[in-house]
Design an enzyme around this catalytic site. Structure first.
Site, PDB file in Angstrom:
ATOM      1  N   ASP A  53      -3.677 -13.087   4.062  1.00 58.65           N
ATOM      2  CA  ASP A  53      -4.876 -12.636   4.773  1.00 58.65           C
ATOM      3  C   ASP A  53      -6.179 -12.960   4.044  1.00 58.65           C
ATOM      4  OD1 ASP A  53      -4.007 -10.852   2.877  1.00 58.65           O
ATOM      5  OD2 ASP A  53      -3.967  -9.095   4.187  1.00 58.65           O
ATOM      6  N   HIS A 113      -5.963  -7.738   0.083  1.00 61.30           N
ATOM      7  CA  HIS A 113      -6.183  -6.331  -0.230  1.00 61.30           C
ATOM      8  C   HIS A 113      -5.516  -5.976  -1.563  1.00 61.30           C
ATOM      9  CE1 HIS A 113      -6.185  -6.594   4.258  1.00 61.30           C
ATOM     10  NE2 HIS A 113      -7.300  -5.897   4.088  1.00 61.30           N
ATOM     11  N   HIS A 167       0.830  -1.220   0.000  1.00 60.82           N
ATOM     12  CA  HIS A 167       0.000   0.000   0.000  1.00 60.82           C
ATOM     13  C   HIS A 167       0.863   1.269   0.000  1.00 60.82           C
ATOM     14  CE1 HIS A 167      -3.534  -2.405   0.683  1.00 60.82           C
ATOM     15  NE2 HIS A 167      -3.124  -2.832   1.869  1.00 60.82           N
ATOM     16  N   ASP A 172      -2.330 -11.012  -1.888  1.00 60.82           N
ATOM     17  CA  ASP A 172      -2.826 -10.484  -0.619  1.00 60.82           C
ATOM     18  C   ASP A 172      -4.318 -10.171  -0.801  1.00 60.82           C
ATOM     19  OD1 ASP A 172      -1.555  -8.918   2.024  1.00 60.82           O
ATOM     20  OD2 ASP A 172      -3.402  -7.999   1.284  1.00 60.82           O
TER      21      ASP A 172
HETATM   22 ZN   LIG Z   1      -3.600  -7.440   3.164  1.00 60.67          ZN
END
Ligand SMILES: [Zn+2]
Length: 313
Positions: A247, A162, A123, A160
């Site tokens: 995750d 996200h 990120h 991931d």
């Molecule tokens: Zn993540």
């Protein structure tokens, strides 16, 4: 063999009551020792990434700000992201691990590497921290591969849960680094729709697979495998880097997309197949998310077994 990067100094990024905490790595390191997997890997020593290398992605202003913020004692540098006095050194060390792994793998010392590092990176933006991430380690290593090592095409695969908005942003117009992400949708950070495909010279070198909660594991795996093979056939990468977050596991307290531990073995195989087809089998993987330490240890075990060609029998 496989290169395994881990150092206890990575535990010095102290975050208090935060899901991204040192216990994640401690649990994994203990598990890899107990299962004998750590012993099967080559354990290179490495040093922190130089400012010059980190500067391939991040602005000098942000690097100075992050350094000062940490040295002054830290705190919350961004709504979700905690910094402690040693955090700047830790994230430079994490970046150094993946840079060293890319150098060794491109040189042919080994075909596979796994970096057990924290904080995560995908990120992080050129000018700022975001979503637990301080520096975008994967992006730094990918650009090192093209700028310093002379590779023409690198593929970053991000599984991931996200979307890696930072990585996408960094390589949005870059034709040399492809970004392929499968992630929960709609979800944090809100980017990664399927119509986000890059622009200018980078048009078509970004591919996003948004997946709704409730999608079956089988459908998820099939989508990943099929789209990854297609994307890699077009990009023809000479190196594959994995932004390996775990995750998406069903028991993850932050993410969850219903996956089980064994699904990560299949994702690893799918990446290895495209690396075999295009990149001489070269795969460098680095940890991103995964916030249930016990589950994370199991996921990384199957991921590493697959890379060591010692799957659970
Ligand atoms: Zn993540």
């Amino acid at each position: 063999m496989t290169l395994l990067y881990y150092d206890k100094r990575l535990l010095d990024h102290l975050t208090g009551q935060h899901p991204e905490r040192p216990q994640r790595l401690e649990a994994v390191a203990r598990h890899l020792e107990r299962t004998g997997l750590a012993e099967l890997c080559q354990r290179p020593s490495w040093s922190a990434a130089s400012l010059e290398r980190v500067g391939l992605i991040h602005s000098p202003e942000y690097l100075a700000e992050l350094s000062h913020f940490a040295r002054r004692g830290g705190g919350r540098i961004e709504v979700d992201t905690v910094v402690s006095p040693d955090s700047y050194d830790v994230t430079l060390l994490a970046a150094g691990a993946i840079c060293d792994a890319v150098e060794r793998v491109v040189r042919g010392e080994d075909r596979h590497a796994f970096c057990l590092i924290r904080p995560p990176g995908h990120h992080a933006l050129p000018g700022g921290a975001m979503g637990f991430c301080l520096l975008n380690h994967t992006a730094i290593a990918a650009r090192l591969a093209t700028v310093e090592l002379g590779l023409e095409r690198v593929l970053i695969v991000d599984w991931d849960v996200h979307h890696g908005n930072g990585t996408q942003d960094i390589f949005w117009t870059d034709p040399q680094v492809g970004y392929f992400s499968i992630h929960r949708w709609p979800f944090y950070p809100g980017t990664g729709d399927s119509d986000e495909t890059g622009s200018g010279a980078g048009l078509g070198t970004t591919r996003n697979l948004p997946v709704e909660f409730g999608t079956s594991r089988k459908a998820y795996r099939e989508l990943f495998r099929r789209e990854l093979a297609d994307f890699a056939d077009k990009l023809k990468p000479q190196l594959v880097i994995i932004s390996a977050g775990f995750d998406a596991h069903r028991d993850d307290p932050v993410g969850s997309l219903g996956l089980e531990i064994e699904d990560f073995a299949e994702l690893t195989t799918a990446v290895q197949e495209v690396a075999e087809a295009h990149a001489g089998g070269r795969v460098v993987s680095a940890l991103e998310g995964g916030y249930n330490p016990g589950i994370l240890a199991g996921c990384i075990e199957v991921h590493l077994r697959q890379m060591l060609d010692r799957p659970v029998t």
